[in-house]
Design an enzyme around this catalytic site. Structure first.
Site, PDB file in Angstrom:
ATOM      1  N   PHE A   1     -10.925  -5.855  -6.451  1.00 53.28           N
ATOM      2  CA  PHE A   1     -10.998  -6.645  -5.202  1.00 53.28           C
ATOM      3  C   PHE A   1     -10.523  -5.752  -4.046  1.00 53.28           C
ATOM      4  O   PHE A   1      -9.620  -6.095  -3.295  1.00 53.28           O
ATOM      5  CB  PHE A   1     -10.139  -7.922  -5.284  1.00 53.28           C
ATOM      6  CG  PHE A   1     -10.383  -8.756  -6.505  1.00 53.28           C
ATOM      7  CD1 PHE A   1     -11.438  -9.663  -6.535  1.00 53.28           C
ATOM      8  CD2 PHE A   1      -9.576  -8.641  -7.636  1.00 53.28           C
ATOM      9  CE1 PHE A   1     -11.671 -10.447  -7.665  1.00 53.28           C
ATOM     10  CE2 PHE A   1      -9.807  -9.412  -8.759  1.00 53.28           C
ATOM     11  CZ  PHE A   1     -10.854 -10.322  -8.784  1.00 53.28           C
TER      12      PHE A   1
ATOM     13  N   ALA B   1     -15.723  -8.548 -10.395  1.00 53.89           N
ATOM     14  CA  ALA B   1     -14.521  -7.959 -10.984  1.00 53.89           C
ATOM     15  C   ALA B   1     -14.246  -8.504 -12.386  1.00 53.89           C
ATOM     16  O   ALA B   1     -13.814  -7.755 -13.266  1.00 53.89           O
ATOM     17  CB  ALA B   1     -13.330  -8.213 -10.076  1.00 53.89           C
TER      18      ALA B   1
ATOM     19  N   ASP C   1     -15.505  -4.182  -5.837  1.00 51.68           N
ATOM     20  CA  ASP C   1     -15.604  -5.331  -4.945  1.00 51.68           C
ATOM     21  C   ASP C   1     -17.039  -5.844  -4.990  1.00 51.68           C
ATOM     22  O   ASP C   1     -17.963  -5.076  -5.239  1.00 51.68           O
ATOM     23  CB  ASP C   1     -15.219  -4.971  -3.496  1.00 51.68           C
ATOM     24  CG  ASP C   1     -14.779  -6.192  -2.698  1.00 51.68           C
ATOM     25  OD1 ASP C   1     -13.566  -6.387  -2.517  1.00 51.68           O
ATOM     26  OD2 ASP C   1     -15.661  -6.974  -2.263  1.00 51.68           O
ATOM     27  N   SER C   2     -17.214  -7.141  -4.735  1.00 52.49           N
ATOM     28  CA  SER C   2     -18.571  -7.700  -4.764  1.00 52.49           C
ATOM     29  C   SER C   2     -19.209  -7.690  -3.378  1.00 52.49           C
ATOM     30  O   SER C   2     -20.312  -8.193  -3.217  1.00 52.49           O
ATOM     31  CB  SER C   2     -18.536  -9.121  -5.321  1.00 52.49           C
ATOM     32  OG  SER C   2     -17.648  -9.915  -4.565  1.00 52.49           O
TER      33      SER C   2
ATOM     34  N   CYS D   1      -2.603 -14.827  -3.404  1.00 47.60           N
ATOM     35  CA  CYS D   1      -2.394 -15.268  -2.017  1.00 47.60           C
ATOM     36  C   CYS D   1      -2.700 -16.755  -1.883  1.00 47.60           C
ATOM     37  O   CYS D   1      -2.969 -17.253  -0.795  1.00 47.60           O
ATOM     38  CB  CYS D   1      -3.215 -14.429  -1.038  1.00 47.60           C
ATOM     39  SG  CYS D   1      -4.979 -14.520  -1.312  1.00 47.60           S
TER      40      CYS D   1
ATOM     41  N   ARG E   1       0.845  -1.206   0.000  1.00 51.81           N
ATOM     42  CA  ARG E   1       0.000   0.000   0.000  1.00 51.81           C
ATOM     43  C   ARG E   1       0.876   1.251   0.000  1.00 51.81           C
ATOM     44  O   ARG E   1       0.582   2.230  -0.684  1.00 51.81           O
ATOM     45  CB  ARG E   1      -0.919  -0.006   1.235  1.00 51.81           C
ATOM     46  CG  ARG E   1      -2.113  -0.922   1.089  1.00 51.81           C
ATOM     47  CD  ARG E   1      -3.095  -0.745   2.238  1.00 51.81           C
ATOM     48  NE  ARG E   1      -2.624  -1.352   3.466  1.00 51.81           N
ATOM     49  CZ  ARG E   1      -2.983  -2.566   3.906  1.00 51.81           C
ATOM     50  NH1 ARG E   1      -3.820  -3.300   3.196  1.00 51.81           N
ATOM     51  NH2 ARG E   1      -2.521  -3.039   5.039  1.00 51.81           N
TER      52      ARG E   1
ATOM     53  N   ASP F   1      -5.776  -7.608  -6.476  1.00 53.97           N
ATOM     54  CA  ASP F   1      -5.464  -8.367  -5.249  1.00 53.97           C
ATOM     55  C   ASP F   1      -6.657  -9.268  -4.910  1.00 53.97           C
ATOM     56  O   ASP F   1      -7.400  -9.004  -3.958  1.00 53.97           O
ATOM     57  CB  ASP F   1      -5.167  -7.397  -4.096  1.00 53.97           C
ATOM     58  CG  ASP F   1      -4.775  -8.137  -2.824  1.00 53.97           C
ATOM     59  OD1 ASP F   1      -4.248  -9.264  -2.912  1.00 53.97           O
ATOM     60  OD2 ASP F   1      -5.007  -7.580  -1.727  1.00 53.97           O
TER      61      ASP F   1
HETATM   62  N1  SAH Z   1      -6.942  -5.811  -1.556  1.00 57.90           N
HETATM   63  C1  SAH Z   1      -7.651  -5.885  -0.305  1.00 57.90           C
HETATM   64  C2  SAH Z   1      -7.925  -7.324   0.118  1.00 57.90           C
HETATM   65  C3  SAH Z   1      -8.671  -8.141  -0.923  1.00 57.90           C
HETATM   66  S1  SAH Z   1      -9.544  -9.486  -0.257  1.00 57.90           S
HETATM   67  C4  SAH Z   1      -6.894  -5.091   0.774  1.00 57.90           C
HETATM   68  O1  SAH Z   1      -5.710  -4.772   0.579  1.00 57.90           O
HETATM   69  O2  SAH Z   1      -7.473  -4.798   1.816  1.00 57.90           O
HETATM   70  C5  SAH Z   1     -10.475 -10.015  -1.620  1.00 57.90           C
HETATM   71  C6  SAH Z   1     -11.724  -9.211  -1.892  1.00 57.90           C
HETATM   72  O3  SAH Z   1     -12.261  -9.683  -3.117  1.00 57.90           O
HETATM   73  C7  SAH Z   1     -12.851  -9.321  -0.877  1.00 57.90           C
HETATM   74  O4  SAH Z   1     -13.180  -8.053  -0.415  1.00 57.90           O
HETATM   75  C8  SAH Z   1     -14.038  -9.938  -1.649  1.00 57.90           C
HETATM   76  O5  SAH Z   1     -15.282  -9.354  -1.292  1.00 57.90           O
HETATM   77  C9  SAH Z   1     -13.683  -9.592  -3.064  1.00 57.90           C
HETATM   78  N2  SAH Z   1     -14.195 -10.481  -4.118  1.00 57.90           N
HETATM   79  C10 SAH Z   1     -14.213 -11.835  -4.152  1.00 57.90           C
HETATM   80  N3  SAH Z   1     -14.659 -12.279  -5.341  1.00 57.90           N
HETATM   81  C11 SAH Z   1     -14.945 -11.183  -6.084  1.00 57.90           C
HETATM   82  C12 SAH Z   1     -15.416 -10.968  -7.413  1.00 57.90           C
HETATM   83  N4  SAH Z   1     -15.686 -12.004  -8.233  1.00 57.90           N
HETATM   84  N5  SAH Z   1     -15.569  -9.707  -7.851  1.00 57.90           N
HETATM   85  C13 SAH Z   1     -15.277  -8.648  -7.048  1.00 57.90           C
HETATM   86  N6  SAH Z   1     -14.823  -8.798  -5.791  1.00 57.90           N
HETATM   87  C14 SAH Z   1     -14.649 -10.034  -5.312  1.00 57.90           C
END
Ligand code: SAH
Length: 400
Positions: A232, A284, A254-255, A344, A216, A304
């Site tokens: 995400f 996404a 984000d979803s 991850c 970040r 991410d």
């Molecule tokens: N980058 C973030 C952490 C990501 S965690 C940080 O630094 O804080 C992964 C995220 O992806 C979650 O918030 C989840 O709600 C979202 N997610 C999962 N599948 C998804 C999709 N198909 N489309 C959009 N978001 C999604």
């Protein structure tokens, strides 16, 4: 003393200080160790190898506490391990209220994750949040909680052991107050000059992705005057960093509506101009393609995603998913644009991840340069004897 004796030649990994013993390496168990009980681990010829915790229900049957024959496993042991972990963080981690205090095997406490959130405001409670993911740390929970309170001076400890991995240990999922007061409804902590809400009760993992701190900060340093896309985004970690760094505009996807609501509160908590940020509650995969079709282009993109490969069987499907988002991500970049891309998934190693990205670059018909390899911060150390501990890997890419 309960003793686990290994099959011939199965002592090799322990001699290399790998902290696990699988059930199929065990010749016999003498005594009747309960779940989490301390056992002596011996080679087939009777040589001492380690003191360890016994997990009767798991394929990972034994997790090592100590390779030192003279070291008893008692309250003082846990106090020492916790103090050692904290001393390391104190000298290494700066400019943040969100720190991983204990990172499992790398801190000599297999199966334990502990994060500490220091509240910005005096009327909010600082909080320790723990995940107990193995029978050994579960059995020593009281000793560990006491050691954490003693070492940090933070009296509030909350448990977020709502993780499916506990089933493999024969443990129920659990959440709740372990000590002190229940978590504040609002906990705001700061990291590199940015304020973030942390929802320790309902957020992902312990509430916040502490592991992405350095990344970040890098986004913050590179965001000036750029159009940023954060896919995400969860509660907006990278989006806020980009706004702090002077991004022209930040589009975040984000979803999870709840995560996005907290992200928007984060914008307000920092006094950033809400006009510069837009939040898309959407899938996404589809949204990336739609943005491309609409002719949108960006200078800096963060991908991410959640863990696409929870285990080895999922690697092929996960690889296709990683390729899909990276391909569209690369196509959405303007010339010279930057892509921060992560996986991850423990089951996808850095070599495979780089191949997936290379294959996306080939399909996108662009030359892609790796500027930097990325990972978790120094409070997520990686034991040389335990490569399994490396889960977060990332690349900072630039298209020519
Ligand atoms: N980058 C973030 C952490 C990501 S965690 C940080 O630094 O804080 C992964 C995220 O992806 C979650 O918030 C989840 O709600 C979202 N997610 C999962 N599948 C998804 C999709 N198909 N489309 C959009 N978001 C999604």
């Amino acid at each position: 003393m309960n003793t686990v004796t290994l099959k011939p030649s199965k002592e090799k990994s322990l001699l290399r200080r790998h902290p696990w013993v699988y059930a199929n390496a065990i010749d016999r168990v003498d005594g009747h160790p309960a779940a989490g009980a301390t056992v002596l681990v011996r080679a087939h010829d009777g040589r001492f190898l380690a003191r360890a915790a016994y997990s009767p229900h798991s394929q990972i049957r034994v997790r090592v506490w100590s390779f030192d024959e003279t070291e008893p496993i008692d309250h003082a042991f846990f106090k020492r391990r916790v103090q050692r972990a904290l001393a390391h963080r104190r000298t290494m981690v700066r400019d943040t209220g969100a720190v991983r205090l204990i990172f499992g095997e790398a801190d000599g406490l297999p199966g334990l994750i502990v994060d500490h959130y220091v509240a910005d405001d005096a009327d909010q409670r600082s909080q320790i949040v723990c995940q107990f993911m193995a029978a050994g740390v579960e059995a020593w929970k009281d000793a560990i909680v006491a050691a954490l309170i003693g070492a940090t001076g933070c009296p509030n400890v909350y448990e977020r052991s709502d993780v499916s991995i506990r089933q493999k240990e024969g443990l129920e999922q659990m959440t709740g107050v372990l000590a002190g007061e229940p978590p504040s409804d609002v906990l705001i902590t700061s990291e590199n000059g940015v304020r973030y809400h942390v929802d320790v009760r309902n957020g992902h993992k312990t509430g916040f992705y502490v592991d992405q701190r350095d990344n970040r900060l890098l986004v913050q340093q590179l965001a000036q005057d750029r159009d940023v896309l954060n896919c995400f985004c969860y509660t907006g970690g990278f989006s806020l960093a980009a706004l702090k760094g002077g991004a022209r505009r930040v589009v975040s996807i984000d979803s999870s509506g709840e995560a996005l609501a907290l992200a928007q509160q984060n914008v307000a908590a920092n006094g950033f101009d809400a006009e510069r940020a837009s939040w898309l509650d959407a899938d996404a995969f589809r949204t990336l393609r739609r943005l491309y079709d609409d002719g949108e282009r960006f200078d800096l993109i963060v991908l991410d995603p959640p863990k696409f490969a929870p285990s080895r069987e999922h690697v092929d499907r996960a690889s296709r998913a990683y390729k899909d988002i990276n391909l569209t991500g690369l196509k959405l970049l303007r010339p010279g644009g930057l892509l921060f891309t992560y996986s991850c998934s423990g089951a996808i190693d850095s070599e495979l991840f780089q191949k997936i990205v290379a294959s996306a670059a080939a399909d996108a018909r662009v030359d892609v340069r790796i500027l930097k390899r990325l990972g978790a911060g120094v409070d997520h150390p990686l034991l040389t004897a335990f490569p399994e501990g490396e889960y977060l890997k990332g690349l900072l890419l630039q298209i020519a």
